[in-house]
Design an enzyme around this catalytic site. Structure first.
Site: not given
Ligand code: NAP
Length: 314
Positions: A136, A139-140
Site C-alpha cells: 500500500c 499507507c507507506d
C-alpha cells in the site's frame, strides 16, 4: 446447529466489520462478529497509519484495530472465531456454515475484505510489513522520502502506486513481466512518461534482499527474454499485482463481478440483491480500498441493517 437466531452477524473484523459492529451494537442489536484468519484485517500488517482521520501523529495499525474492537465490545458486540465455508441466504433466517457449526441470523453484514496477491519470492514474506515490503503506497509511501523503491505489477494499481510514490521517492522502478502495461491507456502513458519512473520491462522479481539485516536492501530481478539477472538498489518494494476479494464462501449465493468482488445493487454501495444481506469494505470495493472508506461502508451497512430489521420486525 446453533439454536439462537441472531439479529445480525457481521463477518470480518477489519475496519468495515468493526465499524459495523460499533454502530449495530450502539443500536442495541447485540451483533455477533465472526473473526477469521486475520483478526483486525489488513491494517494489522501495517506499522504506522498516518492517514486515518483523528490521529494527527499517526497510529499503529494494530493499535487502531484494537481500539475499534474495544469500542465495539463496550457497546455489546460479541466475537467468535469462525471461518465461513458456505452459506444459505434464501429464507428469512440466513445461515452461515462454519465447519461443524451453523450460525443463524435475520441480517448479515459481509465485511470479509480482500487479500493482496503476493509474488511468493524468497524474502518477500520475511520483510513484509514495516521492513520494506508493502502492498500500500498510500499507507507507506511517505516512509520512503528520497529513497529508491520498486513497484511490482503492470495494472492500474501498479501505475497508481508508482505515480503516487514519485512524490516521495528519488526514483521508482516499475517491474513488469511483459513489455506492455495492462493498465488503462491514460495511466500507462502517464507512468511511462514520468521522469522519476524507470520501467523495468520483461522482468520478474526473483528475490528480496536484506533478510539477514531485517530490512530490504535490494530486489533481484530477471529479464525473461535474456535471462540476465540484476539487483535494483531499493529500500522499499510495493507489491501491486492485484487483490483477491475474500468471497469464495458466497459463490452462488450472491452476485459477484468477474474478479470476485461483491456487486451491490444499483444506487447503493452496501445493499445486495438478497434482502437483509449487506456488504462493506474491500470485499465490495476495488477502487478506493482505504481504511476510512471501508469504515464508511461499514457504517452505511450498519444503518441499512438497523432500518431493514426495524421494517421487518414483528
Ligand atoms: P490487475 O489489473 O489484475 O493487474 C495485475 C498486474 O500484476 C498485471 O499487470 C499482471 O501482469 C501482474 N501480475 C500478476 N501476477 C503476477 C506475478 N505473480 N508476478 C508478476 N506480476 C504479476 O490488478 P490491479 O492493477 O490491482 O487492478 C484491479 C482492477 O482495479 C482493474 O480492473 C483496474 O482497472 C482497477 N483499478 C482501477 C484504478 C483506477 O481506475 N484508478 C486503480 C486501481 C485499480 P500481466 O499484465 O502480465 O497479467
Amino acid at each position: 446447529m446453533s439454536s439462537t437466531v441472531e439479529n445480525v452477524i457481521i463477518v470480518g473484523t477489519g475496519c468495515a466489520g468493526l465499524t459495523s459492529a460499533i454502530y449495530t451494537a450502539r443500536a442495541n442489536l447485540s451483533p455477533l462478529v465472526l473473526e477469521g484468519s486475520l483478526p483486525g484485517g489488513q491494517l494489522t500488517t501495517t506499522s504506522e497509519v498516518e492517514n486515518f482521520p483523528g490521529f494527527p501523529h499517526g497510529i499503529d495499525g494494530f493499535q487502531l484495530m484494537s481500539n475499534l474492537r474495544e469500542q465495539a465490545t463496550r457497546f455489546g458486540a460479541r466475537f467468535e472465531q469462525a471461518m465461513v465455508s458456505s452459506v444459505d441466504l434464501k429464507g428469512p433466517v440466513k445461515r452461515l456454515v462454519c465447519g461443524e457449526k451453523t450460525y443463524e441470523a435475520k441480517a448479515i453484514i459481509i465485511a470479509t475484505g480482500a487479500s493482496p496477491r503476493m509474488t511468493g519470492i524468497p524474502g518477500e514474506k520475511e520483510l513484509y510489513g514495516g521492513k520494506g515490503v508493502t502492498t500500500c503506497a498510500t499507507c507507506d509511501g511517505a516512509f520512503y522520502r528520497k529513497m529508491e523503491v520498486a513497484v511490482l505489477g503492470g495494472g492500474d494499481s501498479a501505475c497508481e502506486e508508482a505515480l503516487f510514490l514519485t512524490r516521495f521517492a528519488s526514483k521508482v522502478y516499475l517491474v513488469h513481466r511483459r513489455d506492455t502495461l495492462r493498465a488503462s491507456r491514460i495511466m500507462a502513458e502517464r507512468t511511462v512518461a514520468h521522469p522519476k519512473i524507470q520501467m523495468v520491462w520483461d522482468s520478474v522479481p526473483v528475490e528480496v534482499e536484506g533478510v539477514q539485516a531485517g530490512a530490504v536492501s535490494g530486489l533481484k530481478v530477471r529479464n525473461v527474454k535474456t535471462q540476465a539477472e540484476s539487483v535494483l538498489p531499493v529500500k522499499g518494494i510495493f507489491v501491486a499485482i492485484g487483490h483477491k476479494p475474500n468471497s469464495e464462501a458466497f459463490v452462488g449465493a450472491l452476485e459477484l463481478d468477474e474478479a470476485g468482488y461483491f456487486k451491490p445493487v444499483l444506487g447503493s454501495q452496501v445493499r445486495t440483491s438478497v434482502p437483509g444481506v449487506f456488504v462493506a469494505g474491500d470485499c465490495a470495493d476495488h477502487v478506493y480500498r482505504q481504511a476510512i472508506t471501508a469504515a464508511g461502508m461499514g457504517c452505511q451497512a450498519a444503518i441499512e441493517t438497523e432500518r431493514w430489521l426495524a421494517e421487518h420486525e414483528g
